[in-house]
Each structure stands twice: as structure tokens, then as C-alpha cells.
Design a protein around this motif. Structure first.
Motif, PDB file in Angstrom:
ATOM      1  N   ILE A 280     -37.084 -13.164 -35.179  1.00 16.11           N
ATOM      2  CA  ILE A 280     -36.615 -12.070 -34.318  1.00 16.11           C
ATOM      3  C   ILE A 280     -37.819 -11.198 -33.996  1.00 16.11           C
ATOM      4  O   ILE A 280     -38.550 -10.796 -34.905  1.00 16.11           O
ATOM      5  CB  ILE A 280     -35.538 -11.232 -35.032  1.00 16.11           C
ATOM      6  N   PRO A 281     -38.078 -10.874 -32.726  1.00 14.79           N
ATOM      7  CA  PRO A 281     -39.225 -10.019 -32.387  1.00 14.79           C
ATOM      8  C   PRO A 281     -39.208  -8.714 -33.191  1.00 14.79           C
ATOM      9  O   PRO A 281     -38.142  -8.121 -33.402  1.00 14.79           O
ATOM     10  CB  PRO A 281     -39.039  -9.762 -30.890  1.00 14.79           C
ATOM     11  N   LEU A 282     -40.379  -8.291 -33.648  1.00  8.48           N
ATOM     12  CA  LEU A 282     -40.480  -7.115 -34.514  1.00  8.48           C
ATOM     13  C   LEU A 282     -39.843  -5.886 -33.898  1.00  8.48           C
ATOM     14  O   LEU A 282     -39.092  -5.162 -34.570  1.00  8.48           O
ATOM     15  CB  LEU A 282     -41.956  -6.832 -34.834  1.00  8.48           C
ATOM     16  N   PHE A 283     -40.120  -5.613 -32.615  1.00 10.74           N
ATOM     17  CA  PHE A 283     -39.577  -4.415 -31.994  1.00 10.74           C
ATOM     18  C   PHE A 283     -38.052  -4.460 -31.963  1.00 10.74           C
ATOM     19  O   PHE A 283     -37.393  -3.430 -32.093  1.00 10.74           O
ATOM     20  CB  PHE A 283     -40.134  -4.241 -30.587  1.00 10.74           C
ATOM     21  N   ALA A 284     -37.478  -5.639 -31.790  1.00 14.61           N
ATOM     22  CA  ALA A 284     -36.018  -5.777 -31.794  1.00 14.61           C
ATOM     23  C   ALA A 284     -35.457  -5.518 -33.189  1.00 14.61           C
ATOM     24  O   ALA A 284     -34.390  -4.901 -33.348  1.00 14.61           O
ATOM     25  CB  ALA A 284     -35.614  -7.167 -31.312  1.00 14.61           C
ATOM     26  N   ARG A 285     -36.174  -5.959 -34.220  1.00  9.80           N
ATOM     27  CA  ARG A 285     -35.732  -5.698 -35.599  1.00  9.80           C
ATOM     28  C   ARG A 285     -35.763  -4.200 -35.901  1.00  9.80           C
ATOM     29  O   ARG A 285     -34.881  -3.670 -36.591  1.00  9.80           O
ATOM     30  CB  ARG A 285     -36.645  -6.433 -36.583  1.00  9.80           C
ATOM     31  N   ILE A 286     -36.770  -3.534 -35.378  1.00  9.52           N
ATOM     32  CA  ILE A 286     -36.880  -2.092 -35.586  1.00  9.52           C
ATOM     33  C   ILE A 286     -35.753  -1.360 -34.873  1.00  9.52           C
ATOM     34  O   ILE A 286     -35.069  -0.491 -35.449  1.00  9.52           O
ATOM     35  CB  ILE A 286     -38.255  -1.592 -35.088  1.00  9.52           C
ATOM     36  N   VAL A 287     -35.538  -1.708 -33.600  1.00  7.43           N
ATOM     37  CA  VAL A 287     -34.505  -1.042 -32.802  1.00  7.43           C
ATOM     38  C   VAL A 287     -33.124  -1.269 -33.388  1.00  7.43           C
ATOM     39  O   VAL A 287     -32.256  -0.388 -33.333  1.00  7.43           O
ATOM     40  CB  VAL A 287     -34.579  -1.522 -31.339  1.00  7.43           C
ATOM     41  N   ALA A 288     -32.883  -2.433 -33.976  1.00  2.15           N
ATOM     42  CA  ALA A 288     -31.577  -2.723 -34.577  1.00  2.15           C
ATOM     43  C   ALA A 288     -31.223  -1.682 -35.636  1.00  2.15           C
ATOM     44  O   ALA A 288     -30.096  -1.179 -35.681  1.00  2.15           O
ATOM     45  CB  ALA A 288     -31.575  -4.124 -35.185  1.00  2.15           C
ATOM     46  N   VAL A 289     -32.173  -1.331 -36.479  1.00  2.37           N
ATOM     47  CA  VAL A 289     -31.941  -0.332 -37.531  1.00  2.37           C
ATOM     48  C   VAL A 289     -31.691   1.039 -36.907  1.00  2.37           C
ATOM     49  O   VAL A 289     -30.721   1.737 -37.254  1.00  2.37           O
ATOM     50  CB  VAL A 289     -33.137  -0.271 -38.496  1.00  2.37           C
ATOM     51  N   ALA A 290     -32.552   1.431 -35.977  1.00  5.17           N
ATOM     52  CA  ALA A 290     -32.439   2.749 -35.352  1.00  5.17           C
ATOM     53  C   ALA A 290     -31.136   2.889 -34.572  1.00  5.17           C
ATOM     54  O   ALA A 290     -30.456   3.926 -34.646  1.00  5.17           O
ATOM     55  CB  ALA A 290     -33.631   2.978 -34.419  1.00  5.17           C
ATOM     56  N   ASP A 291     -30.755   1.856 -33.829  1.00  2.00           N
ATOM     57  CA  ASP A 291     -29.566   1.892 -32.979  1.00  2.00           C
ATOM     58  C   ASP A 291     -28.286   1.969 -33.812  1.00  2.00           C
ATOM     59  O   ASP A 291     -27.400   2.786 -33.542  1.00  2.00           O
ATOM     60  CB  ASP A 291     -29.554   0.654 -32.088  1.00  2.00           C
ATOM     61  N   VAL A 292     -28.193   1.129 -34.822  1.00  7.86           N
ATOM     62  CA  VAL A 292     -26.985   1.107 -35.646  1.00  7.86           C
ATOM     63  C   VAL A 292     -26.825   2.417 -36.414  1.00  7.86           C
ATOM     64  O   VAL A 292     -25.732   2.988 -36.477  1.00  7.86           O
ATOM     65  CB  VAL A 292     -27.014  -0.090 -36.623  1.00  7.86           C
ATOM     66  N   PHE A 293     -27.927   2.924 -36.981  1.00  4.98           N
ATOM     67  CA  PHE A 293     -27.831   4.180 -37.732  1.00  4.98           C
ATOM     68  C   PHE A 293     -27.326   5.298 -36.833  1.00  4.98           C
ATOM     69  O   PHE A 293     -26.434   6.058 -37.218  1.00  4.98           O
ATOM     70  CB  PHE A 293     -29.185   4.555 -38.330  1.00  4.98           C
ATOM     71  N   ASP A 294     -27.871   5.408 -35.628  1.00  5.12           N
ATOM     72  CA  ASP A 294     -27.451   6.501 -34.759  1.00  5.12           C
ATOM     73  C   ASP A 294     -26.017   6.308 -34.279  1.00  5.12           C
ATOM     74  O   ASP A 294     -25.272   7.284 -34.161  1.00  5.12           O
ATOM     75  CB  ASP A 294     -28.383   6.636 -33.556  1.00  5.12           C
ATOM     76  N   ALA A 295     -25.627   5.069 -34.013  1.00  7.16           N
ATOM     77  CA  ALA A 295     -24.245   4.814 -33.587  1.00  7.16           C
ATOM     78  C   ALA A 295     -23.266   5.205 -34.690  1.00  7.16           C
ATOM     79  O   ALA A 295     -22.219   5.814 -34.418  1.00  7.16           O
ATOM     80  CB  ALA A 295     -24.082   3.343 -33.221  1.00  7.16           C
ATOM     81  N   LEU A 296     -23.608   4.901 -35.931  1.00  8.26           N
ATOM     82  CA  LEU A 296     -22.715   5.212 -37.046  1.00  8.26           C
ATOM     83  C   LEU A 296     -22.599   6.719 -37.271  1.00  8.26           C
ATOM     84  O   LEU A 296     -21.515   7.229 -37.594  1.00  8.26           O
ATOM     85  CB  LEU A 296     -23.217   4.546 -38.327  1.00  8.26           C
ATOM     86  N   THR A 297     -23.679   7.431 -37.111  1.00  8.00           N
ATOM     87  CA  THR A 297     -23.696   8.855 -37.460  1.00  8.00           C
ATOM     88  C   THR A 297     -23.404   9.768 -36.276  1.00  8.00           C
ATOM     89  O   THR A 297     -23.540  10.988 -36.382  1.00  8.00           O
ATOM     90  CB  THR A 297     -25.069   9.234 -38.058  1.00  8.00           C
ATOM     91  N   SER A 298     -22.987   9.201 -35.155  1.00 14.47           N
ATOM     92  CA  SER A 298     -22.683   9.993 -33.963  1.00 14.47           C
ATOM     93  C   SER A 298     -21.178  10.024 -33.710  1.00 14.47           C
ATOM     94  O   SER A 298     -20.498   9.001 -33.818  1.00 14.47           O
ATOM     95  CB  SER A 298     -23.399   9.403 -32.734  1.00 14.47           C
ATOM     96  N   GLU A 299     -20.711  11.201 -33.355  1.00 17.21           N
ATOM     97  CA  GLU A 299     -19.284  11.350 -33.044  1.00 17.21           C
ATOM     98  C   GLU A 299     -19.025  10.899 -31.607  1.00 17.21           C
ATOM     99  O   GLU A 299     -19.802  11.180 -30.697  1.00 17.21           O
ATOM    100  CB  GLU A 299     -18.871  12.805 -33.199  1.00 17.21           C
ATOM    101  N   ARG A 300     -17.925  10.174 -31.407  1.00 16.96           N
ATOM    102  CA  ARG A 300     -17.537   9.699 -30.089  1.00 16.96           C
ATOM    103  C   ARG A 300     -16.048   9.998 -29.868  1.00 16.96           C
ATOM    104  O   ARG A 300     -15.308  10.247 -30.830  1.00 16.96           O
ATOM    105  CB  ARG A 300     -17.794   8.187 -29.971  1.00 16.96           C
ATOM    106  N   PRO A 301     -15.585   9.958 -28.637  1.00 16.86           N
ATOM    107  CA  PRO A 301     -14.165  10.251 -28.385  1.00 16.86           C
ATOM    108  C   PRO A 301     -13.220   9.349 -29.179  1.00 16.86           C
ATOM    109  O   PRO A 301     -12.097   9.741 -29.499  1.00 16.86           O
ATOM    110  CB  PRO A 301     -14.029  10.014 -26.878  1.00 16.86           C
ATOM    111  N   TYR A 302     -13.681   8.143 -29.482  1.00 18.55           N
ATOM    112  CA  TYR A 302     -12.817   7.172 -30.152  1.00 18.55           C
ATOM    113  C   TYR A 302     -13.092   7.060 -31.653  1.00 18.55           C
ATOM    114  O   TYR A 302     -12.466   6.260 -32.341  1.00 18.55           O
ATOM    115  CB  TYR A 302     -12.968   5.797 -29.496  1.00 18.55           C
ATOM    116  N   LYS A 303     -14.064   7.842 -32.191  1.00 18.89           N
ATOM    117  CA  LYS A 303     -14.356   7.740 -33.622  1.00 18.89           C
ATOM    118  C   LYS A 303     -15.052   8.996 -34.130  1.00 18.89           C
ATOM    119  O   LYS A 303     -15.653   9.741 -33.361  1.00 18.89           O
ATOM    120  CB  LYS A 303     -15.237   6.514 -33.918  1.00 18.89           C
ATOM    121  N   SER A 304     -14.964   9.201 -35.420  1.00 16.41           N
ATOM    122  CA  SER A 304     -15.680  10.292 -36.069  1.00 16.41           C
ATOM    123  C   SER A 304     -17.047   9.794 -36.536  1.00 16.41           C
ATOM    124  O   SER A 304     -17.247   8.595 -36.750  1.00 16.41           O
ATOM    125  CB  SER A 304     -14.896  10.812 -37.275  1.00 16.41           C
TER     126      SER A 304
END
Length: 358
Positions: A280-304
């Protein structure tokens, strides 16, 4: 253009130095610096760049040819004109001096008119050389300014393109700012160069650009997607790559790579190619961690929003399976900066702000 020209005079005889310096005083904008010891002259030249060197041939410990050889090894003095003064008219001495880097000669006793004419001509050549150097430096500065302006426009275009994709997604504009800065932080903690970190910061926001091609009833569905809908949703990775691939821009090329591979998983269970580990390209591996963490810790209309501790636990549990363990460790290495990024790019601010830098 007035330009002071510095001439160094090297001769072991003090009287010769005084006479030559007095003659040089007749030339406009000429400042003479004298030495009776060639070793001291070399030390001075290592810290200062002369415009002309007048050096005697016959000197104890170090003769003129030896001085010229040592002088030419100083990086800033490779092209400085040298006029060697000698009482020896043998051609062998001239050949040695020319081989060492001398540009011209004067035979003792020095004729005043000839000395002034030769010095004046060599200083005129040096002055033109300096003007060209200054011009080159100015042109380089202008090129850097123009390049910076192009880069700024490119970054703005990339950010607005990423915002266009986000406008169809329940994610917020601040999400791409946070995840991009999280990605840069991970890269920094992994030892990536400053230029690589900047490319990562600029390219990460394009990770979900392919969502522009996903139908609204799937993209905006608040509940869980059906298997058929999820299959369509997964195509956003390939769509993003197709949108960005083939660009002449290094940033967009990197964005294409990230868009295609940021949903790959370290154990090979991801999509669209099922890549494993470092395939897996290194930059994609890095973004995967950053993207998932922010998605989990962000409030959205459909989730806390998840508590930070729970999101960190999720990353640690997925280390070696979903995520590259090195990337997870790098993300958690500097928790204070993670919190700083999270605070700086809140959901209600910086909708079109710059990507910032950490």
C-alpha cells in the motif's frame, strides 16, 4: 552603478605592498587590502571575496604559484581574476602559474601605466561578472516568487476541488483540514522530509474526490448501506483515481495515489485492490489513520462523536490489521499536536481556510 572593488595585494616586501596599494588608490572605487604573509591572505579570502588578486611570485614558505593553487580551491574564489607579479621571465614559471589559475602577469620592475591599465581592465571584467551574478540572483528570486504564486494557486484549486466533493458528503470542510494536518504530523513523526510533508498536506484533501460520482441516495443515506449500495460506494476510490490520474502536477499525482489506496487495509482486506502491508503506498497508509480518526471523533447529523480515548483504542486495536502500525505509532507520538490541530480546525471554522502547517 557605483560598486566598491576590493583588491588584495600579497608580497613579502612591505615596500612593494605600499607602492602597489598607493597605485591602486588612483583607481575609482578601489579598496586595497594588503598582506605580507600569503597564509594570512588565504585566511582572509576564506571569509571575504576579493575582486582582484595581485600576488608576487618569489615569497618564502609559499610562492605565488602555490598561493594561486590554494586560492583556487576556495569555492567562492574560483573565478576571481589573478594578476601575478614576478621578476622571473622564464616561460616555465608562466606555464605553472597559468596552470594554477593565474589570468595575467606583470614583470618587475612594474611599469605604473601598464600596472594601472591591466588592473583597471581586470576590475572592469570582474565588475561585469558581479553584475551578472546579481542579475542571476535577481532572476532566481523572481522565478521563486512566480513558482510560489503558481504553487499557491494550485493549492487553492486543489482545496476548492476537495471542497466540491465534500459539499456532496455529510463531512464538513474542516474535516479535510484536520485530516490533512494529521497526515502531515504523522509524516513528520515518521521522518519524512519537509517537502514530502508539504506534498502530503496538499494532496491528502483529495482522498475522497471520487465521491462526486456516487449517487446521492447512497452517499447521503443516513443508515447502513446494503451490500449492493456499499459495492457502489467503494467505487469512489477508483473514480477519484481516474479523475486525478495523468496530471502534470506532483500534488495531484499524489492525490490520485491516495484516492485509490486510502481504503486499503494493512492485512489485505481493504479495497479496491486488496493490497497488503507495504504494498500500500505510504501516503495512503498515513491518510488512512488520519481520516478514520477524524471521522470517528467528529459529530455528524447521523452520529455522535466518539470520545478520543475510544478512537485511540480503535486505532491501536486495528494496528497491524486495518492500519500500518508505524503510522499509528507516529500519530500517537505527539498527542499535544493532535489536540492542537483538532482545536484549530473546528467544524464551524476555516471552511475555506488554508491548510496550515505544523
Amino acid at each position: 552603478m557605483m560598486m566598491e572593488m576590493r583588491v588584495i595585494v600579497i608580497d613579502d616586501a612591505e615596500i612593494n605592498v605600499m607602492l602597489l596599494c598607493r597605485l591602486l588608490g588612483k583607481l575609482d572605487q578601489c579598496c586595497a587590502v594588503s598582506f605580507t604573509e600569503p597564509e594570512r591572505a588565504l585566511q582572509w579570502c576564506a571569509e571575504n571575496v576579493p575582486d582582484l588578486v595581485l600576488v608576487d611570485f618569489m615569497m618564502p614558505r609559499m610562492n605565488g604559484v602555490e598561493f594561486i593553487s590554494a586560492f583556487r580551491k576556495i569555492p567562492s574564489c574560483v573565478d576571481i581574476p589573478i594578476l601575478m607579479i614576478t621578476a622571473n621571465d622564464e616561460t616555465a614559471v608562466r606555464y605553472d602559474a597559468l596552470e594554477a589559475g593565474a589570468n595575467d602577469f606583470l614583470i618587475k620592475p612594474v611599469d605604473k601605466v601598464e600596472f594601472l591599465a591591466r588592473s583597471k581592465n581586470m576590475l572592469a571584467l570582474r565588475k561585469n561578472q558581479r553584475l551578472l551574478e546579481n542579475r542571476a540572483a535577481w532572476l532566481d528570486s523572481e522565478v521563486q516568487k512566480a513558482t510560489a504564486e503558481i504553487k499557491a494557486r494550485e493549492q487553492e484549486t486543489v482545496l476548492r476541488l476537495s471542497k466540491a466533493a465534500d459539499s456532496r458528503d455529510p463531512e464538513t470542510g474542516a474535516h479535510i483540514l484536520r485530516m490533512a494536518n494529521y497526515s502531515k504530523l504523522i509524516g513528520a513523526n515518521m521522518g519524512l522530509s519537509e517537502s514530502q510533508q508539504q506534498i502530503l498536506l496538499d494532496a491528502a484533501p483529495m482522498h475522497d474526490i471520487g465521491k462526486v460520482g456516487i449517487p446521492d441516495h447512497i452517499l447521503l443515506k443516513p443508515g447502513k448501506l446494503s451490500p449492493e449500495e456499499f459495492t457502489i460506494m467503494k467505487t469512489h476510490a477508483t473514480l477519484g483515481y481516474q479523475i486525478l490520474a495523468g496530471s502534470q502536477s506532483e500534488i495531484v499525482q499524489t492525490g490520485a495515489q491516495i484516492a485509490l489506496s486510502h481504503h486499503e487495509k494493512y492485512d489485505g482486506s481493504g479495497y479496491p485492490q486488496g493490497l497488503v502491508g507495504n504494498a500500500i503506498p505510504l501516503f495512503a497508509r498515513i491518510v488512512a489513520v488520519a481520516d478514520v480518526f477524524d471521522a470517528l471523533t467528529s459529530e455528524r447529523p447521523y452520529k455522535s462523536a466518539w470520545p478520543l480515548e475510544k478512537a485511540v483504542e480503535f486505532l491501536r486495536e486495528g494496528s497491524g490489521q486495518h492500519f500500518d502500525p508505524v503510522c499509528v505509532d507516529a500519530f500517537l507520538l505527539d498527542w499535544d499536536k493532535v489536540l492542537e490541530i483538532r482545536e484549530r480546525y473546528k467544524d464551524d471554522k476555516n471552511e475555506l481556510g488554508g491548510l496550515g502547517s505544523f
